[in-house]
Design a protein around this motif. Structure first.
Motif, PDB file in Angstrom:
ATOM      1  N   ALA A  38      34.062 -11.951  16.465  1.00  0.00           N
ATOM      2  CA  ALA A  38      34.510 -12.471  17.760  1.00  0.00           C
ATOM      3  C   ALA A  38      33.680 -13.675  18.195  1.00  0.00           C
ATOM      4  N   LYS A  39      32.362 -13.609  17.967  1.00  0.00           N
ATOM      5  CA  LYS A  39      31.489 -14.725  18.350  1.00  0.00           C
ATOM      6  C   LYS A  39      31.744 -15.949  17.468  1.00  0.00           C
ATOM      7  N   LEU A  40      31.993 -15.737  16.186  1.00  0.00           N
ATOM      8  CA  LEU A  40      32.332 -16.861  15.305  1.00  0.00           C
ATOM      9  C   LEU A  40      33.601 -17.545  15.789  1.00  0.00           C
ATOM     10  N   ARG A  41      34.572 -16.741  16.219  1.00  0.00           N
ATOM     11  CA  ARG A  41      35.832 -17.305  16.698  1.00  0.00           C
ATOM     12  C   ARG A  41      35.664 -18.050  18.030  1.00  0.00           C
ATOM     13  N   SER A  42      34.636 -17.693  18.799  1.00  0.00           N
ATOM     14  CA  SER A  42      34.459 -18.298  20.122  1.00  0.00           C
ATOM     15  C   SER A  42      33.682 -19.605  20.082  1.00  0.00           C
ATOM     16  N   MET A  43      32.991 -19.899  18.972  1.00  0.00           N
ATOM     17  CA  MET A  43      32.176 -21.112  18.878  1.00  0.00           C
ATOM     18  C   MET A  43      32.981 -22.237  18.238  1.00  0.00           C
ATOM     19  N   PRO A  44      33.074 -23.408  18.874  1.00  0.00           N
ATOM     20  CA  PRO A  44      33.897 -24.492  18.333  1.00  0.00           C
ATOM     21  C   PRO A  44      33.549 -24.873  16.898  1.00  0.00           C
ATOM     22  N   GLU A  45      32.256 -24.868  16.560  1.00  0.00           N
ATOM     23  CA  GLU A  45      31.857 -25.313  15.227  1.00  0.00           C
ATOM     24  C   GLU A  45      32.181 -24.294  14.130  1.00  0.00           C
ATOM     25  N   THR A  46      32.396 -23.009  14.490  1.00  0.00           N
ATOM     26  CA  THR A  46      32.634 -21.988  13.467  1.00  0.00           C
ATOM     27  C   THR A  46      34.004 -21.326  13.564  1.00  0.00           C
ATOM     28  N   ARG A  47      34.794 -21.677  14.563  1.00  0.00           N
ATOM     29  CA  ARG A  47      36.029 -20.926  14.809  1.00  0.00           C
ATOM     30  C   ARG A  47      37.040 -21.040  13.682  1.00  0.00           C
ATOM     31  N   ASP A  48      36.965 -22.097  12.865  1.00  0.00           N
ATOM     32  CA  ASP A  48      37.942 -22.273  11.793  1.00  0.00           C
ATOM     33  C   ASP A  48      37.443 -21.754  10.447  1.00  0.00           C
ATOM     34  N   ILE A  49      36.239 -21.156  10.404  1.00  0.00           N
ATOM     35  CA  ILE A  49      35.721 -20.621   9.141  1.00  0.00           C
ATOM     36  C   ILE A  49      36.413 -19.287   8.860  1.00  0.00           C
ATOM     37  N   PRO A  50      37.060 -19.121   7.718  1.00  0.00           N
ATOM     38  CA  PRO A  50      37.731 -17.855   7.414  1.00  0.00           C
ATOM     39  C   PRO A  50      36.726 -16.711   7.277  1.00  0.00           C
ATOM     40  N   VAL A  51      37.099 -15.547   7.780  1.00  0.00           N
ATOM     41  CA  VAL A  51      36.250 -14.355   7.719  1.00  0.00           C
ATOM     42  C   VAL A  51      36.995 -13.256   6.968  1.00  0.00           C
ATOM     43  N   ILE A  52      36.305 -12.617   6.035  1.00  0.00           N
ATOM     44  CA  ILE A  52      36.830 -11.449   5.325  1.00  0.00           C
ATOM     45  C   ILE A  52      35.901 -10.284   5.602  1.00  0.00           C
ATOM     46  N   PHE A  53      36.441  -9.188   6.115  1.00  0.00           N
ATOM     47  CA  PHE A  53      35.634  -7.988   6.291  1.00  0.00           C
ATOM     48  C   PHE A  53      35.474  -7.278   4.952  1.00  0.00           C
ATOM     49  N   VAL A  54      34.250  -6.835   4.669  1.00  0.00           N
ATOM     50  CA  VAL A  54      33.943  -6.061   3.464  1.00  0.00           C
ATOM     51  C   VAL A  54      33.314  -4.762   3.938  1.00  0.00           C
ATOM     52  N   THR A  55      33.992  -3.638   3.772  1.00  0.00           N
ATOM     53  CA  THR A  55      33.551  -2.411   4.424  1.00  0.00           C
ATOM     54  C   THR A  55      34.023  -1.169   3.691  1.00  0.00           C
ATOM     55  N   ALA A  56      33.353  -0.060   3.999  1.00  0.00           N
ATOM     56  CA  ALA A  56      33.780   1.241   3.475  1.00  0.00           C
ATOM     57  C   ALA A  56      34.792   1.904   4.403  1.00  0.00           C
ATOM     58  N   LEU A  57      35.044   1.314   5.558  1.00  0.00           N
ATOM     59  CA  LEU A  57      36.023   1.873   6.495  1.00  0.00           C
ATOM     60  C   LEU A  57      37.429   1.595   5.963  1.00  0.00           C
ATOM     61  N   GLY A  58      38.054   2.619   5.401  1.00  0.00           N
ATOM     62  CA  GLY A  58      39.321   2.409   4.713  1.00  0.00           C
ATOM     63  C   GLY A  58      40.550   2.882   5.445  1.00  0.00           C
ATOM     64  N   GLU A  59      40.386   3.343   6.674  1.00  0.00           N
ATOM     65  CA  GLU A  59      41.546   3.798   7.437  1.00  0.00           C
ATOM     66  C   GLU A  59      42.432   2.616   7.831  1.00  0.00           C
ATOM     67  N   GLU A  60      43.719   2.888   7.930  1.00  0.00           N
ATOM     68  CA  GLU A  60      44.654   1.821   8.290  1.00  0.00           C
ATOM     69  C   GLU A  60      44.328   1.213   9.645  1.00  0.00           C
ATOM     70  N   LYS A  61      43.887   2.052  10.598  1.00  0.00           N
ATOM     71  CA  LYS A  61      43.555   1.544  11.936  1.00  0.00           C
ATOM     72  C   LYS A  61      42.353   0.599  11.887  1.00  0.00           C
ATOM     73  N   ASP A  62      41.408   0.854  10.957  1.00  0.00           N
ATOM     74  CA  ASP A  62      40.256  -0.030  10.827  1.00  0.00           C
ATOM     75  C   ASP A  62      40.681  -1.397  10.290  1.00  0.00           C
ATOM     76  N   GLU A  63      41.535  -1.387   9.282  1.00  0.00           N
ATOM     77  CA  GLU A  63      42.019  -2.640   8.715  1.00  0.00           C
ATOM     78  C   GLU A  63      42.846  -3.412   9.738  1.00  0.00           C
ATOM     79  N   GLU A  64      43.682  -2.697  10.489  1.00  0.00           N
ATOM     80  CA  GLU A  64      44.495  -3.351  11.516  1.00  0.00           C
ATOM     81  C   GLU A  64      43.603  -4.010  12.567  1.00  0.00           C
ATOM     82  N   LYS A  65      42.529  -3.308  12.963  1.00  0.00           N
ATOM     83  CA  LYS A  65      41.620  -3.877  13.965  1.00  0.00           C
ATOM     84  C   LYS A  65      40.947  -5.138  13.437  1.00  0.00           C
TER      85      LYS A  65
END
Length: 313
Positions: free
Chosen positions: A79-106
């Protein structure tokens, strides 16, 4: 903690792009490094605060972000990366053990472009990262094209407005001056009517190259702001320095001796410049600097043209 390692040759870095890995578990960092280091410049942070600082300083092409971290979790970092003008366009990929569909949707609803669930397949990670970086390169190329004036190759109005806004805020924080000068070909309309639009375009291209040639510092920018107006943005510059630079540009254009037979200012093309400088405050707005530069340009032209007129704002 933030650090960098496993840099490859410069050609590999250029072709593969740079990746910021954010994870509080060293073994996860080393695993992703082993997967990606052959093609990419990989650097790391082990907490959210360092990740934000490093992202703003180094502007990676991609961020691989763990979700479960102490103090600041991955969702908050994203959220903070998205709020800063200099970083808002940098693509983000989550890497996590949280595998529930609701986690991925969030994660995806927060602006992430992908969601990697551990355990990871090295071949799949490499391929998906490569694809996302290629898409980013294409988006960056299209964006760059949208910020360039096609006639002169200079920055266009949109790019200048973005740069002025950024430098204005930076100089406001530093209590430093920001200056600009606006330059215009004298009697541009009459020139096009008598010499033709093709010669008018060629004159503008030559003037653009000349003005840009005098801007040497990283923060300086030359832009075509309107069909017949150029702006030179000069952060951390007092009025006197900006006036000197504008005079050099004006004199250099005159020395080009672009033919203008029987022109109002003689037989060659001339330009006038309006210069302004100020230390930005909360009560001022960036567009006011441009308005004052245009007023000073009009004063220079009213004084017969082929001259520079500068005033502090």
């Amino acid at each position: 903690m933030m650090f960098s390692e496993h840099k490859t040759s410069s050609s590999a870095v250029r072709s593969g792009g740079s990746i910021l890995v954010v994870d509080d578990v060293p073994s996860n960092i080393h695993m992703l490094s082993n997967i990606l280091r052959e093609e990419h410049d990989v650097f790391f942070a082990t907490n959210g605060a360092d990740a934000l600082k490093l992202a703003a300083e180094r502007l990676p092409d991609l961020v691989l972000l763990d979700i479960m971290m102490p103090d600041m979790d991955g969702y908050e970092v994203c959220a903070k990366l998205r709020s800063m003008p200099e970083t808002r366009d940098i693509p983000v990929i989550f890497v996590t053990a949280l595998g529930e569909e609701k986690d991925e949707e969030k994660g995806l609803s927060m602006g992430a472009i992908d969601y990697f669930i551990k355990p990871l397949s090295p071949a799949i990670v490499r391929m998906r990262v490569r694809n996302h970086l290629e898409l980013k390169r294409q988006r960056d190329m299209l964006r760059d094209m949208s910020l360039v004036d096609p006639l002169t190759g200079l920055a266009n109005k949109r790019r200048l407005d973005e740069a002025l806004d950024s430098e204005w805020r930076r100089c406001q924080r530093a209590k430093a001056p920001v200056a600009l000068f606006m330059l215009s070909l004298d009697h541009m309309q009459a020139f096009n009517e008598t010499q033709g639009n093709a010669k008018g375009d060629e004159a503008l291209r030559k003037i653009a190259r000349t003005v840009a040639g005098y801007l040497c510092r990283p923060g300086d920018m030359a832009a075509r702001y309107s069909p017949q107006e150029f702006i030179a943005l000069l952060p951390e510059t007092e009025l006197e320095g900006a006036v000197q630079l504008a005079e050099q540009a004006r004199s250099a254009v005159e020395a080009l001796s672009i033919a203008y037979p029987n022109g109002p200012s003689g037989d060659i093309v001339t330009v006038s410049c309006g210069v302004v400088s100020c230390v930005p405050t909360m009560e001022m707005m960036p567009f006011q600097l441009i308005s004052h530069a245009r007023e000073n340009l009009k004063t220079a032209q009213d004084l017969a043209g082929n001259r520079v007129f500068g005033q502090d704002f």
